[in-house]
Scaffold this motif. Sequence first.
Motif, PDB file in Angstrom:
ATOM      1  N   HIS A 129      45.844 -23.361 -46.133  1.00 35.12           N
ATOM      2  CA  HIS A 129      45.574 -21.952 -45.807  1.00 35.12           C
ATOM      3  C   HIS A 129      45.686 -21.086 -47.069  1.00 35.12           C
ATOM      4  CE1 HIS A 129      46.326 -18.227 -43.140  1.00 35.12           C
ATOM      5  NE2 HIS A 129      46.771 -17.828 -44.326  1.00 35.12           N
ATOM      6  N   HIS A 168      42.541 -18.793 -48.568  1.00 35.28           N
ATOM      7  CA  HIS A 168      42.417 -17.431 -49.106  1.00 35.28           C
ATOM      8  C   HIS A 168      41.695 -17.411 -50.446  1.00 35.28           C
ATOM      9  CE1 HIS A 168      44.420 -15.203 -46.055  1.00 35.28           C
ATOM     10  NE2 HIS A 168      45.578 -15.829 -46.193  1.00 35.28           N
ATOM     11  N   GLU A 189      42.624 -13.668 -42.209  1.00 31.18           N
ATOM     12  CA  GLU A 189      43.599 -14.672 -41.764  1.00 31.18           C
ATOM     13  C   GLU A 189      42.913 -15.786 -40.978  1.00 31.18           C
ATOM     14  OE1 GLU A 189      46.549 -15.008 -42.952  1.00 31.18           O
ATOM     15  OE2 GLU A 189      46.172 -13.154 -44.048  1.00 31.18           O
TER      16      GLU A 189
HETATM   17 ZN   LIG Z   1      47.187 -15.764 -44.815  1.00 32.64          ZN
END
Ligand SMILES: [Zn+2]
Length: 643
Positions: A423, A428, A454
């Motif tokens: 993640h 990102h 997100e």
């Molecule tokens: Zn995050």
Amino acid sequence: MSAETKTDRPYLLERVGDAAIVQIYADGFEHLSLRDKILCWHLSQAALAGRDIYYDQRYAHNLTMRRVLEAVLTHPSATDPAVLDAITHYTKLFWIHTGPFNNLTARKFVLSCTPDAFAVAVKNAAADGAPLPLEADESIDQLLARLYGPLFDKDFEPIVTNKSPGAGADILKSSSNNLYVGLEMADLDGFEERFPLNSRLVKTAGGLVEEPYRIGGKYSDQIAFIVEHLEAAIPHATEAMAEALRALVTFYRTGETADRRAYDIAWVRDQHSTVDTMNGFIEVYMDARGVKGSWEALVYYVHPEKTAAAQAIAEHAQWFEDRMPWDPKYRKPKVTGVTARAIEVVMESGDAAPMTPIGVNLPNDQEIRETYGSKSVSLSNVTEAYEKSTPREYRKEFAWSQEEVDRAEQWAAFAGELTTNLHEIIGHGSGQVSAALNGAPEKALKEHSSAIEEARADLVALYFVADPYLAAIGVVPAESQDDIVLAEYEAYARNALVQLRRIREGTQIEEDHMRNRQLVVHWLLANTSALTVSTRDSKTYYRVTSRHEFREGAGRLLAEVQRIRAEGDYEAASTLLDTYGVHFDAALRDEIVGRVDRLDLASYTAFVMPKLTPLRDARGEIVDVEITYPKDFATQMLEYGQV
Ligand SMILES: [Zn+2]
């Protein structure tokens, strides 16, 4: 560590309502060099120096409320024990959430004793010598009247951040934080902010006024203290870090975006220092527009073994980028310097505490990420503290089968750390956006920007956790990858159900990470055969029926989420979140709350930080820095309040 060993030391310290209070341990601090320990000390002081900024940003009444509450708690002797209990309980929640709004639901909570009983307690404290935050010529009764709404009235300024206020309502007017005063969105038409990240906007008779956060501007006193401690840290820092700290000091003096960029770049370039810090106006979740940064600070040092695993993923960032399951024009031709580290935090403050993230990837500035790369950290000792403080019945209650429980016990922690890494490091850091957005998709996506980002990062993790390439690069054992993937998917699905316990009122989710998890699971339920909803003994379960469908579905949704971000498609973001991410069924939530309460499980966790104490010689020079663990939340909060 003194008498305690690593295995019998306490993690869960107490329960406050539906919150768990847990101690964080920073193993290995003793073995840092003296120079690094002293550096941690000064950076921790800089972290604490800004704590009140975040209190004030979150709510204009926060600091006054905190001073009154802390006056009562430190001068309790004459107060009725039942009243004192109610005030203590409220104050602990107030500290956990940095004010009277629940962090996860964004809604106000209030003091349960009567205003009269509270007034007696405050007057007792004053009579006992407690200082109160009275304004010039203000009586205690006037102070209490001023705080009546914030402390006792649920309908007075009820929501800290309201990104979905309903048709016709304004997101700024409906939000009670202190980032805007008297404004609505329409006031911003044609107004160019000079300090978008680090200012408060105030509507006056003469028009909009921008109050930059800097020395000589808003929060001047606190920022001057931060700078003093940063300057004390510089002689103990590596050259790369010293350069970043000097740039940060410059930014705190000028508040200018160009100086913030210079700091971000210097910070990203410092890739090898053992100790590091994040300090500034960083995350934008509290702003309904997703523009203004909440102040926070973290101080940490690298965990060498766990960093090796994270770095293996980072080194292959280009491989992942080239295979992102989205339109090739939104893939980065060249991924720049993603640095990944597993860390031990020694201090968190502001927006990062007492509830803390488990992973952080900065800077948030999309253009700097694309040009200079980013730094990603996973907070090992926070993850450890979560694991060690979570009761085992928790999984059992929400897992459909014994196999699912066994899989979770064997692999959930491992899979969780792996997906956090994917993640933060790959998610990102990935992708590029259309040139028309000028590197700032958040401007187009507005209040949906954070939840969409997100979701993007989670979906990247869910998609690639099942890729055989992870075994090929030695990040997962090949023979167990299927089990690891299933354990992760099952945990993700359970979480969408279990997280509803956090929202005990209303039928709408405000928090962006929670919106994203609902979005992913409900989209998969509606559009694939990856998951199914089953009931047994009137209990609801989300079951994973196909690992392959789950991965394939995550890839399809990811393609759309990336398109939305890359094109700044506000309408599509709105529809997607409104359909799958924002609303939930109250009856289902009530069922989950009932199951959780029967087991007495906490809904969320707040952490007690380690305590650093410098030991000085006769000349006042620091000769060592000792680390201890206070194991008492109120003691630590009261101590911080006196800084
Ligand atoms: Zn995050």
